[in-house]
Scaffold this motif. Structure first.
Motif, PDB file in Angstrom:
ATOM      1  N   ASN A 189       0.857  -1.246  -0.010  1.00 44.08           N
ATOM      2  CA  ASN A 189      -0.117   0.008  -0.120  1.00 44.08           C
ATOM      3  C   ASN A 189       0.969   1.464   0.031  1.00 44.08           C
ATOM      4  O   ASN A 189       0.295   2.366   0.408  1.00 44.08           O
ATOM      5  CB  ASN A 189      -0.852  -0.057   1.105  1.00 44.08           C
ATOM      6  N   ASN A 190       2.204   0.928  -0.557  1.00 37.03           N
ATOM      7  CA  ASN A 190       3.006   2.098  -0.613  1.00 37.03           C
ATOM      8  C   ASN A 190       3.254   3.097   0.618  1.00 37.03           C
ATOM      9  O   ASN A 190       3.617   3.998   0.938  1.00 37.03           O
ATOM     10  CB  ASN A 190       2.452   3.579  -1.636  1.00 37.03           C
ATOM     11  N   ARG A 191       3.248   2.144   1.754  1.00 40.65           N
ATOM     12  CA  ARG A 191       3.456   2.726   3.245  1.00 40.65           C
ATOM     13  C   ARG A 191       4.832   2.229   3.649  1.00 40.65           C
ATOM     14  O   ARG A 191       5.242   1.226   3.451  1.00 40.65           O
ATOM     15  CB  ARG A 191       2.468   2.351   4.354  1.00 40.65           C
ATOM     16  N   CYS A 192       5.658   3.178   4.357  1.00 35.63           N
ATOM     17  CA  CYS A 192       6.640   2.260   5.158  1.00 35.63           C
ATOM     18  C   CYS A 192       6.231   1.884   6.583  1.00 35.63           C
ATOM     19  O   CYS A 192       5.954   2.936   7.467  1.00 35.63           O
ATOM     20  CB  CYS A 192       7.596   3.660   5.293  1.00 35.63           C
ATOM     21  N   GLU A 193       6.146   0.548   6.674  1.00 30.94           N
ATOM     22  CA  GLU A 193       5.258   0.066   8.037  1.00 30.94           C
ATOM     23  C   GLU A 193       5.783   0.382   9.276  1.00 30.94           C
ATOM     24  O   GLU A 193       5.169   0.358  10.249  1.00 30.94           O
ATOM     25  CB  GLU A 193       4.978  -1.164   7.409  1.00 30.94           C
ATOM     26  N   LYS A 194       7.121   0.464   9.487  1.00 33.17           N
ATOM     27  CA  LYS A 194       7.867   0.474  10.602  1.00 33.17           C
ATOM     28  C   LYS A 194       9.111   1.402  10.698  1.00 33.17           C
ATOM     29  O   LYS A 194       9.605   1.603   9.495  1.00 33.17           O
ATOM     30  CB  LYS A 194       8.348  -0.748  11.375  1.00 33.17           C
ATOM     31  N   ASP A 195       9.408   2.124  11.677  1.00 37.17           N
ATOM     32  CA  ASP A 195      10.374   3.195  11.340  1.00 37.17           C
ATOM     33  C   ASP A 195      11.870   2.565  11.103  1.00 37.17           C
ATOM     34  O   ASP A 195      12.695   3.291  10.556  1.00 37.17           O
ATOM     35  CB  ASP A 195      10.552   4.067  12.683  1.00 37.17           C
ATOM     36  N   GLU A 196      11.951   1.152  11.533  1.00 38.31           N
ATOM     37  CA  GLU A 196      13.226   0.471  11.240  1.00 38.31           C
ATOM     38  C   GLU A 196      13.535   0.533   9.571  1.00 38.31           C
ATOM     39  O   GLU A 196      14.553   0.156   8.975  1.00 38.31           O
ATOM     40  CB  GLU A 196      13.151  -0.813  11.612  1.00 38.31           C
ATOM     41  N   ASP A 197      12.105   0.570   8.927  1.00 39.11           N
ATOM     42  CA  ASP A 197      12.406   0.717   7.383  1.00 39.11           C
ATOM     43  C   ASP A 197      12.614   1.843   6.747  1.00 39.11           C
ATOM     44  O   ASP A 197      12.652   1.969   5.351  1.00 39.11           O
ATOM     45  CB  ASP A 197      11.043   0.025   6.777  1.00 39.11           C
ATOM     46  N   PHE A 198      12.960   2.734   7.362  1.00 40.33           N
ATOM     47  CA  PHE A 198      13.516   4.385   6.967  1.00 40.33           C
ATOM     48  C   PHE A 198      15.026   4.025   7.348  1.00 40.33           C
ATOM     49  O   PHE A 198      15.570   4.161   8.342  1.00 40.33           O
ATOM     50  CB  PHE A 198      12.937   5.233   7.541  1.00 40.33           C
ATOM     51  N   ILE A 199      15.568   4.041   6.153  1.00 42.03           N
ATOM     52  CA  ILE A 199      17.166   3.759   6.280  1.00 42.03           C
ATOM     53  C   ILE A 199      18.004   5.379   5.789  1.00 42.03           C
ATOM     54  O   ILE A 199      17.846   5.577   4.638  1.00 42.03           O
ATOM     55  CB  ILE A 199      17.570   2.603   5.425  1.00 42.03           C
ATOM     56  N   PHE A 200      19.019   5.596   6.829  1.00 43.88           N
ATOM     57  CA  PHE A 200      19.728   6.933   6.769  1.00 43.88           C
ATOM     58  C   PHE A 200      20.897   6.717   7.468  1.00 43.88           C
ATOM     59  O   PHE A 200      21.190   5.747   7.989  1.00 43.88           O
ATOM     60  CB  PHE A 200      18.787   8.043   6.638  1.00 43.88           C
ATOM     61  N   TYR A 201      21.610   7.779   7.682  1.00 39.07           N
ATOM     62  CA  TYR A 201      22.709   7.889   8.196  1.00 39.07           C
ATOM     63  C   TYR A 201      22.759   7.360   9.744  1.00 39.07           C
ATOM     64  O   TYR A 201      23.714   6.895  10.257  1.00 39.07           O
ATOM     65  CB  TYR A 201      23.382   9.089   8.049  1.00 39.07           C
ATOM     66  N   ALA A 202      21.533   7.656  10.384  1.00 41.39           N
ATOM     67  CA  ALA A 202      21.562   7.313  11.947  1.00 41.39           C
ATOM     68  C   ALA A 202      20.767   6.054  11.832  1.00 41.39           C
ATOM     69  O   ALA A 202      20.720   5.552  13.122  1.00 41.39           O
ATOM     70  CB  ALA A 202      20.449   8.347  12.513  1.00 41.39           C
ATOM     71  N   ASN A 203      20.519   5.405  10.949  1.00 38.70           N
ATOM     72  CA  ASN A 203      19.906   4.076  10.747  1.00 38.70           C
ATOM     73  C   ASN A 203      20.221   3.306   9.606  1.00 38.70           C
ATOM     74  O   ASN A 203      19.378   2.806   8.686  1.00 38.70           O
ATOM     75  CB  ASN A 203      18.200   4.017  10.850  1.00 38.70           C
ATOM     76  N   ALA A 225       8.685  16.384   5.418  1.00 37.24           N
ATOM     77  CA  ALA A 225       7.630  16.364   4.247  1.00 37.24           C
ATOM     78  C   ALA A 225       7.922  14.760   3.631  1.00 37.24           C
ATOM     79  O   ALA A 225       6.768  14.074   3.538  1.00 37.24           O
ATOM     80  CB  ALA A 225       7.949  17.141   3.321  1.00 37.24           C
ATOM     81  N   LEU A 226       9.069  14.092   3.603  1.00 41.54           N
ATOM     82  CA  LEU A 226       9.059  12.993   2.871  1.00 41.54           C
ATOM     83  C   LEU A 226       8.592  11.611   3.862  1.00 41.54           C
ATOM     84  O   LEU A 226       7.868  11.052   3.240  1.00 41.54           O
ATOM     85  CB  LEU A 226      10.533  12.728   2.734  1.00 41.54           C
ATOM     86  N   CYS A 227       8.888  11.903   4.976  1.00 43.58           N
ATOM     87  CA  CYS A 227       8.361  10.713   5.979  1.00 43.58           C
ATOM     88  C   CYS A 227       6.647  10.641   5.979  1.00 43.58           C
ATOM     89  O   CYS A 227       6.160   9.810   5.901  1.00 43.58           O
ATOM     90  CB  CYS A 227       8.945  11.230   7.374  1.00 43.58           C
ATOM     91  N   THR A 228       6.499  11.907   6.140  1.00 44.57           N
ATOM     92  CA  THR A 228       4.916  12.050   5.997  1.00 44.57           C
ATOM     93  C   THR A 228       4.275  11.658   4.747  1.00 44.57           C
ATOM     94  O   THR A 228       3.323  10.588   4.682  1.00 44.57           O
ATOM     95  CB  THR A 228       4.229  13.516   6.112  1.00 44.57           C
ATOM     96  N   ASN A 229       5.080  11.812   3.745  1.00 48.80           N
ATOM     97  CA  ASN A 229       4.529  11.339   2.270  1.00 48.80           C
ATOM     98  C   ASN A 229       4.475   9.447   2.367  1.00 48.80           C
ATOM     99  O   ASN A 229       3.671   9.156   1.855  1.00 48.80           O
ATOM    100  CB  ASN A 229       5.416  11.649   1.263  1.00 48.80           C
ATOM    101  N   PHE A 230       5.474   8.946   2.948  1.00 43.50           N
ATOM    102  CA  PHE A 230       5.528   7.696   3.182  1.00 43.50           C
ATOM    103  C   PHE A 230       5.020   6.943   4.364  1.00 43.50           C
ATOM    104  O   PHE A 230       5.060   5.870   4.693  1.00 43.50           O
ATOM    105  CB  PHE A 230       7.051   6.983   3.096  1.00 43.50           C
ATOM    106  N   GLY A 231       4.202   7.913   5.084  1.00 43.93           N
ATOM    107  CA  GLY A 231       3.342   7.297   6.279  1.00 43.93           C
ATOM    108  C   GLY A 231       3.897   7.267   7.749  1.00 43.93           C
ATOM    109  O   GLY A 231       3.597   6.652   8.630  1.00 43.93           O
ATOM    110  N   LEU A 232       5.033   8.327   7.601  1.00 35.57           N
ATOM    111  CA  LEU A 232       5.520   8.106   8.895  1.00 35.57           C
ATOM    112  C   LEU A 232       5.523   9.625   9.582  1.00 35.57           C
ATOM    113  O   LEU A 232       5.233  10.664   8.807  1.00 35.57           O
ATOM    114  CB  LEU A 232       7.146   7.990   9.044  1.00 35.57           C
TER     115      LEU A 232
END
Length: 418
Positions: free
Chosen positions: A44-58, A170-177
């Motif tokens: 459904n085009n959602r990032c279902e949990k915060d661990e699924d957002f990958i960046f320098y701090a994760n 804005a990006l996080c909101t766009n993907f459901g976070l």
């Protein structure tokens, strides 16, 4: 291979490819902090949990299947992916670039140049393709660069390059976070409210229509061409055109493998816009058209140039065996020269569905069915005086009335293949 905006390309089909790397590069003021990141998305085009957002701090996810690293040299950052380790639940990975606190410090994408992403075969250190993006952006502080997504058991890449205002939040909101700030630290949390519900009903109506017409298994790329000549101005400002975008997007969600709607506007000039998706269709017309000073609007009409660009996209830039279904909205007379464009395109895997709105007589469009010089009838015209008052059921039934007939005729003539 150098990709163009909106282009979709096979990544794994026909290749033995297990480890890839997306390498990001850019030029900017050394005082700016720019970060690459990615979001693992579900069906459904959602990032279902915060661990699924990958960046320098994760920097790691899915047991090391995805890793974010800093890179020395020309490339700035990279995201490495072991495709064989990705679970079935990871249907799409969206890649982004953000300026950290850009609004606070007065930086935006116009201050960044030479942005690119290279997709590499990580095992052979071989570049598969490169996508250069962002030259059309100005005040945005974040970009959805592209998407890696599954289709028929293979991975494809969609070059997006769509800008956002509001940076990381804005990006996080766009993907459901949701980004919450706490003691100057950014904390990513899941947003519990449902998303995209406003289009779900229309998708169901499209599905019912397709089943009635025995087209539920048809795949097609969907394009929308919008008249933005002077007489259309009230319909842009009163929300009618936005409603058209949302209604046609539902068709694209059922036909297109990546659920995207390609969009053009035209008057005496034309522009190829960012594709619309379920994530960003809200206020699409305001953001991408009315507030976009880089596009020409409310002039006179000139259809052939935009039609030729549509043909170029689907038959040259993105040559594919999958047919294209083009919905063309017009509120007045079109130039007679469109007949030549349509006739020449009859050998191509494109079907033109013209929709006349308003009170014009549409003399040229009414004669499409009797046009000569075509190998197949590749165009249809319907007149809907007040498109805002027509139900979704009626609209979808009329839009999809002749497309199946063309599919059969084009298949019989070898223009498209099953």
């Amino acid at each position: 291979m150098l990709l163009s905006k909106g282009q979709k390309i096979d990544v794994t089909k026909g290749k033995t490819l297990s480890n890839i790397s997306l390498q990001f590069g850019w030029l900017s003021d050394s005082r700016m902090s720019i970060d690459a990141s990615c979001f693992i998305l579900s069906n459904n085009n959602r990032c279902e949990k915060d661990e699924d957002f990958i960046f320098y701090a994760n920097p790691n996810a899915l047991g090391g299947a995805i890793t974010h690293i800093q890179v020395g040299g020309v490339d700035k950052e990279a995201i490495k992916i072991c495709l064989s380790k990705l679970p079935d639940s990871a249907t799409k990975i969206a890649f982004s670039l953000t300026i950290h606190e850009g609004e606070k410090y007065g930086y935006s994408m116009k201050d960044v140049s030479n942005m690119y992403v290279k997709l590499m075969d990580a095992e052979r250190n071989e570049e598969l393709f490169c996508y250069e993006y962002g030259s059309d952006l100005l005040k945005e502080t974040a970009i959805v660069v592209g998407e890696l997504y599954r289709y028929n058991g293979e991975w494809k890449f969609n070059a997006i390059g769509s800008g956002f205002f509001g940076g990381l939040e804005a990006l996080c909101t766009n993907f459901g976070l949701v980004v919450e700030k706490e003691d100057s630290q950014e904390i990513i949390k899941i947003e519990e409210k449902p998303v995209f519900s406003s289009i779900d009903l229309r998708k169901k109506i499209v599905q019912i229509t397709l089943e009635k017409k025995k087209m539920s298994h048809v795949a097609a790329r969907v394009g929308l061409v919008l008249d933005i000549s002077g007489s259309m101005q009230p319909l842009y400002k009163n929300g009618t055109v936005q409603e058209v975008v949302e209604r046609i997007l539902a068709v694209a969600c059922k036909f297109d493998d990546n659920a995207t709607l390609d969009i053009w506007i035209y008057d005496n000039e034309f522009s190829r816009l960012n594709a619309a998706t379920e994530r960003d269709f809200d206020q699409y017309v305001v953001r991408n058209i009315l507030n976009n000073n880089n596009i020409h609007k409310f002039g006179r009409n000139n259809e052939p140039p935009v039609m030729e660009d549509v043909i170029r996209k689907y038959t040259i830039e993105e040559d594919s065996s999958i047919p294209a279904f083009i919905i063309f909205i017009n509120d007045g007379g079109v130039l007679k020269s469109i007949k030549k464009v349509i006739a020449e395109a009859s050998l191509k895997p494109l079907f033109w569905q013209f929709v006349g709105i308003g009170d014009s007589d549409f003399e040229v469009l009414k004669k499409l069915d009797t046009m000569e010089g075509r190998i197949v009838d590749n165009a249809n015209f319907i007149h809907i005086k007040d498109i805002a008052s027509v139900s979704d059921e009626t609209l979808y039934n009329q839009l999809l009335n002749e497309f199946p007939l063309w599919l059969k005729a084009a298949t019989d003539k070898g223009i498209i293949y099953k």
